[in-house]
Design a protein around this motif. Structure first.
Motif, mmCIF file in Angstrom:
data_model
loop_
_atom_site.group_PDB
_atom_site.id
_atom_site.type_symbol
_atom_site.label_atom_id
_atom_site.label_comp_id
_atom_site.label_asym_id
_atom_site.label_seq_id
_atom_site.Cartn_x
_atom_site.Cartn_y
_atom_site.Cartn_z
ATOM 1 N N SER A 124 3.632 21.604 -30.352
ATOM 2 C CA SER A 124 2.872 22.535 -29.515
ATOM 3 C C SER A 124 3.741 23.169 -28.433
ATOM 4 O O SER A 124 3.750 24.400 -28.266
ATOM 5 N N VAL A 125 4.450 22.341 -27.696
ATOM 6 C CA VAL A 125 5.207 22.828 -26.533
ATOM 7 C C VAL A 125 6.383 23.698 -26.962
ATOM 8 O O VAL A 125 6.644 24.754 -26.364
ATOM 9 N N SER A 158 0.395 18.756 -23.317
ATOM 10 C CA SER A 158 1.055 19.967 -23.821
ATOM 11 C C SER A 158 0.672 21.162 -22.947
ATOM 12 O O SER A 158 1.527 21.978 -22.571
ATOM 13 N N PHE A 178 2.865 16.834 -29.511
ATOM 14 C CA PHE A 178 3.287 17.431 -28.237
ATOM 15 C C PHE A 178 4.490 18.354 -28.457
ATOM 16 O O PHE A 178 4.496 19.503 -27.987
#
Length: 297
Positions: free
Chosen positions: A68-69, A93, A65
């Motif tokens: 990605s974020v 995400s 997460f």
């Protein structure tokens, strides 16, 4: 139209996110904020931890997460999604990327999700298996007639479906699937039956946390694993997210609907290139790429 897609569990690797941390002040601040929210230095495990430490569900899910974020947030003005989707964990995400959830709330939900899933895994021996080379309806029929709990869990692309359930039921289903002509029916090295009825205790725990979280109207539609269609209502997004842990990930159907709605270019945001491969198997004409961070000047 530009679709941004976010990977799920299994994409992790030691060293993930280190380049972001070292080259972006914004990324560094978000990683440090994450350490504070989680109550442990996840950055140490992500950047230089042993592979086994990174494989723990309570670490893996927040790590993917965060990669990605934070990558999405460092893309700046070039990050302009017309639509988003995420595979299983990646859905959270995606919900931060389209501003349905804040970074902090998204991370808290991911952490609660991971811990709840870990607990559910410990309640009953269960696993998953990858099935290659059979039509979805054949796999579904064999799951339906196999004694015990075994269900279709991940519709990844045509000819690739993951089943999930009790250990004995999975083993028996794999034998039946091979007899039916499956190219492979391989038990996966996972500690639980994700996206099956065995995740009900985790679903209940996560649903309570979701209920207490603020969901804003998204800035672009999300194609959720449960519904597979463009969703823009915060209430619908919430309900679908609550259902996700015990329902199948309908990735094939989601990607087909995104393409039908105008998606021509899919950018994968996060570790690995698994989703790009799946998109190309779903539609050979779709353009795919990895999101690339450019260092601050």
């Amino acid at each position: 139209m530009n679709a941004y897609i976010f990977p799920g569990q299994g994409a992790q690797f030691t060293g993930m996110g280190l380049d972001l941390y070292e080259k972006s002040h914004e990324a560094q601040a978000l990683f440090e904020q994450a350490n504070d929210i989680l109550g442990f230095h996840i950055t140490d495990i992500m950047f230089e931890g042993e592979a086994d430490a990174l494989k723990q569900t309570k670490v893996t899910q927040p790590a993917i997460f965060l990669h990605s974020v934070i990558l999405a947030k460092t893309l700046g003005d070039s990050f302009k999604p017309d639509m988003v989707a995420g595979h299983s964990l990646g859905e959270l995400s995606a919900l931060v990327a389209n501003n349905t959830l804040t970074f902090e709330d998204g991370l808290k939900l991911v952490s609660k999700r991971a811990l709840a899933m870990q607990k559910a895994c410990e309640l009953q021996p269960s696993t998953m298996a990858a099935v290659l080379g059979l039509d979805d309806d054949v796999v579904e029929k064999i799951c339906a007639v196999t004694p015990g709990i075994v269900v279709a869990a991940n519709y990844n692309c045509p000819g690739q479906l993951v089943i999930s359930g009790e250990v004995d039921a999975i083993n028996n289903a794999c034998e039946a699937l091979k007899e039916e002509g499956a190219r492979r029916a391989l038990v996966l090295p996972v500690g639980g039956a994700f996206h099956s009825p065995l995740m009900e205790p985790a679903r209940e725990e996560l649903a309570a946390a979701i209920e207490e979280t603020v969901f804003s109207e998204p800035t672009c539609p999300i194609y959720q694993n449960v519904s597979t269609t463009a969703i823009t209502s915060a209430d619908e997004i919430k309900a679908n997210l609550m259902a996700q842990l015990t329902a199948p990930v309908k990735w094939t159907q989601s990607v087909k609907n995104m393409i039908a709605d105008g998606a021509t270019h899919f950018t994968e945001v996060g570790p690995g290139k698994v989703l790009q491969g799946l998109v190309r198997k779903i539609n050979r004409d779709a353009q795919t790429a990895s999101a690339v961070f450019e260092a601050e000047s």
